[in-house]
Design an enzyme around this catalytic site. Structure first.
Site, mmCIF file in Angstrom:
data_model
loop_
_atom_site.group_PDB
_atom_site.id
_atom_site.type_symbol
_atom_site.label_atom_id
_atom_site.label_comp_id
_atom_site.label_asym_id
_atom_site.label_seq_id
_atom_site.Cartn_x
_atom_site.Cartn_y
_atom_site.Cartn_z
ATOM 1 N N ARG A 125 14.380 -4.135 7.704
ATOM 2 C CA ARG A 125 14.211 -3.175 8.853
ATOM 3 C C ARG A 125 15.047 -3.231 9.941
ATOM 4 O O ARG A 125 15.104 -2.293 10.697
ATOM 5 C CB ARG A 125 12.592 -3.764 9.205
ATOM 6 C CG ARG A 125 11.655 -3.250 8.305
ATOM 7 C CD ARG A 125 10.077 -3.794 8.607
ATOM 8 N NE ARG A 125 9.005 -3.143 7.844
ATOM 9 C CZ ARG A 125 7.921 -3.550 7.806
ATOM 10 N NH1 ARG A 125 7.407 -4.685 8.007
ATOM 11 N NH2 ARG A 125 7.138 -2.603 7.170
ATOM 12 N N LYS A 152 -5.604 -4.889 -3.178
ATOM 13 C CA LYS A 152 -6.846 -4.348 -2.804
ATOM 14 C C LYS A 152 -7.094 -2.849 -2.757
ATOM 15 O O LYS A 152 -6.284 -1.976 -2.703
ATOM 16 C CB LYS A 152 -7.135 -4.496 -1.324
ATOM 17 C CG LYS A 152 -7.331 -5.909 -0.984
ATOM 18 C CD LYS A 152 -7.954 -5.827 0.115
ATOM 19 C CE LYS A 152 -8.028 -7.134 0.836
ATOM 20 N NZ LYS A 152 -8.226 -7.084 2.340
ATOM 21 N N GLY A 192 6.961 -1.778 3.238
ATOM 22 C CA GLY A 192 7.792 -2.864 3.489
ATOM 23 C C GLY A 192 7.617 -3.981 2.284
ATOM 24 O O GLY A 192 8.419 -4.269 2.003
ATOM 25 N N GLY A 209 1.757 1.083 5.608
ATOM 26 C CA GLY A 209 0.894 1.493 6.076
ATOM 27 C C GLY A 209 0.602 2.986 6.707
ATOM 28 O O GLY A 209 0.039 3.814 6.550
HETATM 29 P P1 AMP Z 1 -0.467 -5.321 -1.404
HETATM 30 O O1 AMP Z 1 -0.130 -6.006 0.015
HETATM 31 O O2 AMP Z 1 -1.834 -4.904 -1.422
HETATM 32 O O3 AMP Z 1 0.524 -4.287 -1.769
HETATM 33 O O4 AMP Z 1 -0.708 -6.309 -2.527
HETATM 34 C C1 AMP Z 1 0.378 -7.035 -3.104
HETATM 35 C C2 AMP Z 1 0.157 -8.265 -3.704
HETATM 36 O O5 AMP Z 1 -0.738 -8.039 -4.610
HETATM 37 C C3 AMP Z 1 1.313 -9.226 -4.224
HETATM 38 O O6 AMP Z 1 1.676 -10.386 -3.195
HETATM 39 C C4 AMP Z 1 0.980 -9.415 -5.614
HETATM 40 O O7 AMP Z 1 1.126 -10.638 -6.043
HETATM 41 C C5 AMP Z 1 -0.629 -8.971 -5.497
HETATM 42 N N1 AMP Z 1 -1.150 -8.698 -7.111
HETATM 43 C C6 AMP Z 1 -0.766 -7.582 -7.667
HETATM 44 N N2 AMP Z 1 -1.471 -7.873 -8.790
HETATM 45 C C7 AMP Z 1 -2.182 -8.707 -8.751
HETATM 46 C C8 AMP Z 1 -3.298 -9.219 -9.685
HETATM 47 N N3 AMP Z 1 -3.473 -8.681 -11.116
HETATM 48 N N4 AMP Z 1 -4.181 -10.119 -9.338
HETATM 49 C C9 AMP Z 1 -3.802 -10.754 -8.025
HETATM 50 N N5 AMP Z 1 -2.920 -10.216 -7.252
HETATM 51 C C10 AMP Z 1 -2.107 -9.251 -7.696
#
Ligand code: AMP
Length: 392
Positions: free
Chosen positions: A36, A197, A350, A374
Site C-alpha cells: 500500500r 465469513k 488488501g 472493503g
Molecule cells: P477474510 O478476511 O474474510 O477474507 O478471511 C480470510 C481468512 O479466512 C484467512 O485468514 C483464512 O485463513 C480464513 N479461512 C479461509 N478458509 C477457511 C476455513 N475453511 N476455515 C477457517 N478459516 C478459513
C-alpha cells in the site's frame, strides 16, 4: 463514477493535503507488506514534480480515538522516505500540527488520523471540525486512499467539501477497474469469493447473481452453503443464522441459470492448526469430528477451469487457510488460474493481495490488484462510495 482528475487540479507550488491508504500490516514495528505504501508513490511523486508540498493524512488499524503506540504511523514515515529517496517528516500532532515551515518539495506524514475520535464520528459537526483543521493546512485536497473511500470519515469525505479537490492516480485507477467490472464486463464474467465469513459477502453475492456467468464459492464461507444444502459439515465454520438467506440465494441462482460452483471435495483436519493432519473427503460426507480447511484438489481444478475460460474475473478471499501450507493448495490453484486469464483478472482486497504475495505470485501476474477489499466489495454490492462521490 465521475471524479476530478489529478491533472485538472492546479497543484503547482501549492500545499496539498493528500489522503493515502497506508494501512499496512506491522508486527513489532516491522512492516510485513509495503504494497500500500508503494501504491501511493505515483501520486506523491507527481505532486512533488509539480513543485507542491505534500501533507499526508492516513490511518492504521482501528485505534478508536486512542493514541495506541502500536498503531503509530512512525515506521511508515521511515519506509515511505526510503521508497521516495527523501526525508519524510513525521508529525506526532494531528490537530495543531506545526506545519509553518513546510516548503515546496517537503513531504510530511501526520500521525494516525484515527487517533482522533472525530475522524470516524457519526456526528457530522464533529467530523467537520476535524476536516476544517486538516483543510487549514493546505490549499487543495487530493484523495488517494482507496481502501477508505467507502467510509464517511473526516479525512476521506468531509474535507473534500472544503477544498478544491481531485482523485489521485490510485483512486482513479481503482475506479476505472471497478467500472470495467460493472459496466458491460467482457463475458463470460466470473466472480470467485472466499474468506472466513459469509456475512461479509452476502450483499455482494446477492447483487452479483444476475450480473455474472460464473460464481465460485470457497473459504470458510462455503460451509454455510453446504449446510444450506442439508450436508453434514462437522466442526467447520458456519453462520447458522444465514442459512435461510443462503438457501434463497441458491434458489435464485438456479432460476437465473448462473453457474454457481461449490466444492465437491474438501480438505479436512481434526483441528485448526498448522500441523493438523489433512485428509480429502467428499463435500457431502465431512466426518463429524473434522473441520474443512481448504477446497479439495478436484474442486480447485474445476474452479480453475471455469476461471480460465472467463474474459473478466474478480476474486476476493482465500479458498482455505492459506497461512498453513497443508491448506494453501486451493488458494494457489485459483491464483494460478487467475494469472492465466486472457482478459481482465482482478484480485480484490488488501488481504487477498497479501495472500497472493505470500504464495509467491508477483503483482504483475494479475491484471489488477486492488488495494481496497472493503471498498471494492461495497461497490460491487451496488452501494455508493462516499469518498468517491465527494470527488465529483
Ligand atoms: P477474510 O478476511 O474474510 O477474507 O478471511 C480470510 C481468512 O479466512 C484467512 O485468514 C483464512 O485463513 C480464513 N479461512 C479461509 N478458509 C477457511 C476455513 N475453511 N476455515 C477457517 N478459516 C478459513
Amino acid at each position: 463514477m465521475n471524479v476530478v482528475s489529478l491533472e485538472s487540479l492546479d497543484v503547482a507550488g501549492k500545499k496539498v493535503l493528500l489522503r493515502c491508504d497506508l494501512n499496512v500490516p506491522i508486527k513489532e514495528g516491522v512492516i510485513k507488506d509495503d504494497g500500500r505504501i508503494r501504491a501511493s508513490l505515483p501520486t506523491i511523486k507527481y505532486l512533488l514534480g509539480q513543485g507542491a508540498s505534500v501533507i499526508i493524512t492516513a490511518h492504521l488499524g482501528r485505534p478508536k480515538g486512542e493514541r495506541k503506540p502500536e498503531l503509530s504511523l512512525a515506521p511508515v514515515a521511515l519506509r515511505l522516505g526510503e521508497l521516495l529517496g527523501t526525508t519524510v517528516r513525521f508529525s506526532p500532532e494531528i490537530v495543531g500540527a506545526d506545519l509553518g515551515s513546510v516548503q515546496a518539495g517537503d513531504v510530511v506524514l501526520l500521525e494516525n488520523i484515527r487517533y482522533e475520535a472525530s475522524e470516524t464520528s457519526k456526528d457530522e459537526a464533529e467530523r467537520l471540525g476535524l476536516a476544517k483543521e486538516l483543510a487549514s493546512y493546505a490549499d487543495v485536497f487530493v484523495s488517494d486512499g482507496f481502501g477508505a473511500v467507502h467510509r464517511k470519515h473526516a479525512s476521506v469525505y468531509d474535507v473534500a467539501s472544503l477544498l478544491p479537490h481531485a482523485a489521485g492516480y490510485l483512486v482513479a485507477a481503482e475506479v476505472e477497474v471497478l467500472t470495467k467490472l460493472t459496466d458491460n464486463p467482457a463475458r463470460p464474467y466470473g466472480v470467485v469469493l472466499g474468506g472466513a465469513k459469509v456475512s461479509d459477502k452476502i450483499g455482494v453475492i446477492s447483487n452479483l447473481l444476475d450480473k455474472v456467468n460464473v460464481l465460485a464459492i470457497g473459504g470458510g464461507m462455503l460451509f454455510t452453503f453446504l449446510a444450506a444444502q442439508g450436508h453434514e459439515i462437522g466442526k467447520s465454520l458456519v453462520e447458522e443464522d444465514l442459512i435461510p438467506t443462503v438457501k434463497e440465494l441458491l434458489e435464485r441462482a438456479e432460476k437465473l441459470g448462473v453457474q454457481l460452483l461449490l466444492p465437491t471435495d474438501i480438505v479436512v483436519a481434526p483441528e485448526f492448526s498448522i500441523d493438523a493432519q489433512p485428509t480429502t473427503v467428499n463435500a457431502d460426507s465431512i466426518p463429524a469430528a473434522q473441520m474443512g480447511l481448504d477446497i479439495g484438489p478436484k474442486s480447485a481444478e474445476a474452479f480453475a477451469a471455469a476461471i480460465r475460460q472467463c474474459q473478466t474475473v474478480f476474486w476476493n478471499g482465500p479458498m482455505g487457510v492459506f497461512e498453513f501450507p497443508n491448506f494453501a493448495h486451493g488458494t494457489k490453484v485459483v491464483a494460478q488460474a487467475l494469472t492465466e486469464v486472457q482478459g481482465l483478472s482482478v484480485v480484490g482486497g488488501g488481504d487477498s493481495a497479501a495472500a497472493v504475495r505470500t504464495l509467491g505470485f508477483a503483482d504483475s501476474d494479475f491484471g489488477y490488484i486492488s488495494t481496497g477489499g472493503g471498498a471494492s466489495l461495497e461497490y460491487l454490492e451496488g452501494k455508493e462510495l462516499p469518498g468517491i462521490s465527494a470527488l465529483a
